[in-house]
Design a protein around this motif. Structure first.
Motif, PDB file in Angstrom:
ATOM      1  N   ARG A 246       0.832  -1.202   0.000  1.00  6.63           N
ATOM      2  CA  ARG A 246       0.000   0.000   0.000  1.00  6.63           C
ATOM      3  C   ARG A 246       0.869   1.256   0.000  1.00  6.63           C
ATOM      4  O   ARG A 246       0.589   2.226  -0.713  1.00  6.63           O
ATOM      5  N   ALA A 251      -1.439   4.128  -1.762  1.00 11.51           N
ATOM      6  CA  ALA A 251      -2.819   3.900  -1.338  1.00 11.51           C
ATOM      7  C   ALA A 251      -3.370   5.036  -0.494  1.00 11.51           C
ATOM      8  O   ALA A 251      -4.567   5.335  -0.546  1.00 11.51           O
ATOM      9  N   VAL A 326      -4.257  -4.967  -0.220  1.00 13.24           N
ATOM     10  CA  VAL A 326      -4.079  -3.631  -0.803  1.00 13.24           C
ATOM     11  C   VAL A 326      -5.368  -2.814  -0.733  1.00 13.24           C
ATOM     12  O   VAL A 326      -5.336  -1.596  -0.566  1.00 13.24           O
TER      13      VAL A 326
END
Length: 647
Positions: A246, A251, A326
């Motif tokens: 991530r 992210a 994720v």
């Protein structure tokens, strides 16, 4: 890839409540690839390339049984392709104006009259109709009836060391059907042999990685091993987790909330709910919610031994765990195919489209382009186009054998990643450093050399090519409009002056030497089945990672479906901070890691093998500045997910 089977996971709390969705009615309609003749309409691509006069072994016996699918072109095949393009192109006034599954069927589907006409023609030839969906009419019968229906003799042809049935000339249908038929599959027997139903086998034998490991890239340097490329090298990472991925791919605070992701593979792991829940708990991922994972499974499984069914369990586990790691809040639907054969995999994709089970579909399977026949390509593209008009995007791993020369002797790409209607996902070697900081990526391509007997050198360093991200230029698919101006002309025109599709489009972590940790129930040497963890990679990992990143991007955009993403991805190419431009020597020198493996794959009882794995050595393919045929436009950078925010 058929060999890159994907994986799925689910939460422990869901073990008893994992819902099963019944098989869906097919709603999708294809795009026509047929040309009219005075009396009959030919179906281009139905005579496979390997059915040559030289390979002809004579006529097939009239009594031989044929099982075929006649795919329906629908009421407006050309309109389907045009609308699929329009809703996917950011420069189109119809961009994002998706249709519901019901409206797509009403606008582009086959009419009742078309279906009735196709059934009548097939029955009149002496074939038995065995199934009717909105995608196809399935038939069975003897060769004599098939020859009458499709206007071609059936002959036996040598293909490699085996002999298969195939049409001696291109199949055709009566012109009176007025374009109702897209194509027919199953006339050649090479990919369509059927066997009896079987039960799913237990999990494969356990696999574990030996140490030493690095906890993050470079954390544990192999000081006692020989140098490589002028210095000491680190041990391979133990396996990245969601937190590290991530961070690497930007992210931020997004979790994929409100976004639906589907995963297709063959078969279904019987322990997926327990494994996925256990893994999430052990690695700090959000716990799976009771209704967050769904399964859509066939009534029966076939060809389990032929397809190595248990081998697909790990792939399914990888896909599910990677998506959740994720995009931990995304809704996940696993759609299992009855076998690893095209008909069944097509059915699994169709289920996603017919019921609009998700907006994003991850697919970690495929085959070499040489094995794909144009009839199947047309059937796949029909499903992808129908998905596009509904706002559904398909992501396919690009392959694990580089340019395929070492694997097949011929330079080629993989399919269905070669379709102009899917996002092909290439692979990288990823370095995530201390504090979850992104360091660099190379194109995924591995050369391996083993430690010498005296431990003082690497034998035949850097060694032979073992694996790498699939990529290159298609020999069969024309260049799509969205690649023009981005893909270098030398790549696009490698096989044709007019230009062809180049693979991949985008990339993410794939190298198993910088891979992802998964948790799966496996069969141990004493016969018990236990949960254990190991590091894994392949573009089977890259595809679900990109699918999960797309879920984050969709959330960032307010939940609006991204649909077929390639036009938007290429439109973002060159914008600052959106992509990591991946190259093979990001630090200015060649890179490698040290790896120690159990010889028996489980423990040190039979000894250890120490090797050096060079990074960024992908067969004849190279990751260079700009677009390349290992990583496409690159991997998602910190600005990628943010670039989908509405301003």
């Amino acid at each position: 890839m058929r060999s890159n089977r994907a994986t799925v996971r689910a939460g422990v709390s869901m073990a008893a409540t994992l819902p099963m969705i019944a098989g869906a009615l097919a709603l999708g309609i294809p795009a026509a690839h047929a040309a009219d003749t005075p009396a009959r309409q030919t179906l281009a691509g139905t005579k496979p390339a390997w059915a040559t006069p030289k390979a002809d072994k004579g006529a097939t016996a009239d009594s031989t049984q044929v099982n075929a699918r006649v795919y329906l072109a629908g009421r407006d095949a050309a309109g389907l392709a045009a609308y699929a393009k329009a809703v996917s192109d950011p420069n189109s006034p119809n961009y994002g104006k998706y249709l519901s599954a019901k409206k797509a069927q009403a606008r582009f589907g086959a009419t009742k009259a078309q279906v009735a006409a196709v059934k009548s023609w097939l029955k009149s030839a002496g074939l038995t109709v065995t199934e009717v969906t909105s995608h196809y009419v399935a038939v069975s019968g003897d060769v004599a009836a098939a020859e009458k229906a499709f206007g071609t003799q059936m002959h036996n042809f040598a293909k490699g060391s085996k002999t298969y049935r195939a049409p001696a000339k291109t199949a055709s249908v009566p012109a009176g059907l007025k374009g109702a038929v897209l194509t027919v599959t199953g006339l050649d027997s090479a990919p369509h042999k059927s066997t009896h139903d079987d039960q799913l086998p237990p999990p494969d034998a356990v696999f574990k990685n030996s140490g030493p490991f690095s906890s993050y890239y470079g954390s544990n340097v192999a000081t006692t091993l020989p140098d490589a490329y002028g210095g000491k090298i680190p041990y391979a990472v133990k396996g990245y987790t969601g937190k590290q991925l991530r961070a690497a791919y930007g992210a931020g605070s997004y979790t994929g909330k409100g976004v639906r992701v589907a995963i297709t593979d063959a078969y279904a792991s019987p322990t997926i709910a327990f494994d996925a829940g256990t893994y999430a708990q052990k690695h700090g991922d959000a716990a799976w919610k009771t209704s967050q994972l769904h399964q859509v499974l066939p009534k029966n499984y076939t060809k389990t031994k032929e397809c190595g069914a248990a081998g697909w369990y790990g792939e399914e586990t990888l896909d599910v765990e990677a998506v959740h790691a994720v995009a931990p809040a995304a809704d996940v639907t696993y759609v299992g195919a009855a076998s690893c054969y095209d008909d069944d995999l097509l059915d699994s994709l169709s289920k996603v489209v017919d019921k609009h089970l998700a907006d994003i579909v991850s697919n970690s399977w495929g085959d070499i382009e040489a094995n794909q026949t144009p009839d199947l390509a047309a059937a796949y593209d029909q499903v992808f186009q129908l998905g596009a008009v509904q706002g559904i995007g398909f992501y396919f791993s690009s392959g694990d054998n580089g340019d395929e020369v070492a694997n097949t002797g011929t330079k080629q790409v993989d399919t269905p990643a070669n379709s102009a209607w899917v996002t092909a996902v290439g692979g990288t070697s990823l370095a995530v450093g201390k504090g979850d900081t992104y360091q660099w990526e190379t194109g995924w391509g591995t050369e391996k050399a083993v430690l010498s007997a005296d431990g003082k050198s690497w034998t035949n360093f850097p060694g032979a090519f073992t694996s790498g991200a699939g990529g290159g230029t298609s020999k069969t698919v024309p260049q799509p409009y969205y690649q023009k101006g981005v893909v270098p002309k030398a790549l696009a025109t490698a096989n044709s002056a007019d230009g062809n599709r180049v693979v991949p489009d985008i990339a993410a972590i794939a190298d198993p030497n910088t891979g992802f940790k998964v948790g799966q129930t496996q069969t141990f040497p004493d016969g018990t089945e236990q949960y254990s963890e190991y590091r894994i990679g392949g573009t089977s990992l890259a595809a679900p990672v990109i699918a999960a990143v797309q879920a984050l991007a969709q959330e960032a955009g307010g939940g609006k479906a991204l649909g077929f993403a390639n036009p938007a991805i290429y439109a973002k190419y060159g914008k600052k901070g959106v992509f990591h431009d991946v190259t093979d020597r990001p630090t200015g020198t060649d890179l490698a890691v040290a790896r120690v493996d159990f010889l028996n794959g489980f423990d040190a009882a039979d000894g250890l093998a120490t090797s050096v794995r060079s990074l960024g050595k992908d067969s004849s393919l190279s990751a260079v500045k700009g677009y390349d045929d290992v990583t496409g436009v690159g991997s998602p950078a910190n600005g990628y997910v943010q670039s989908y925010r509405r301003h």
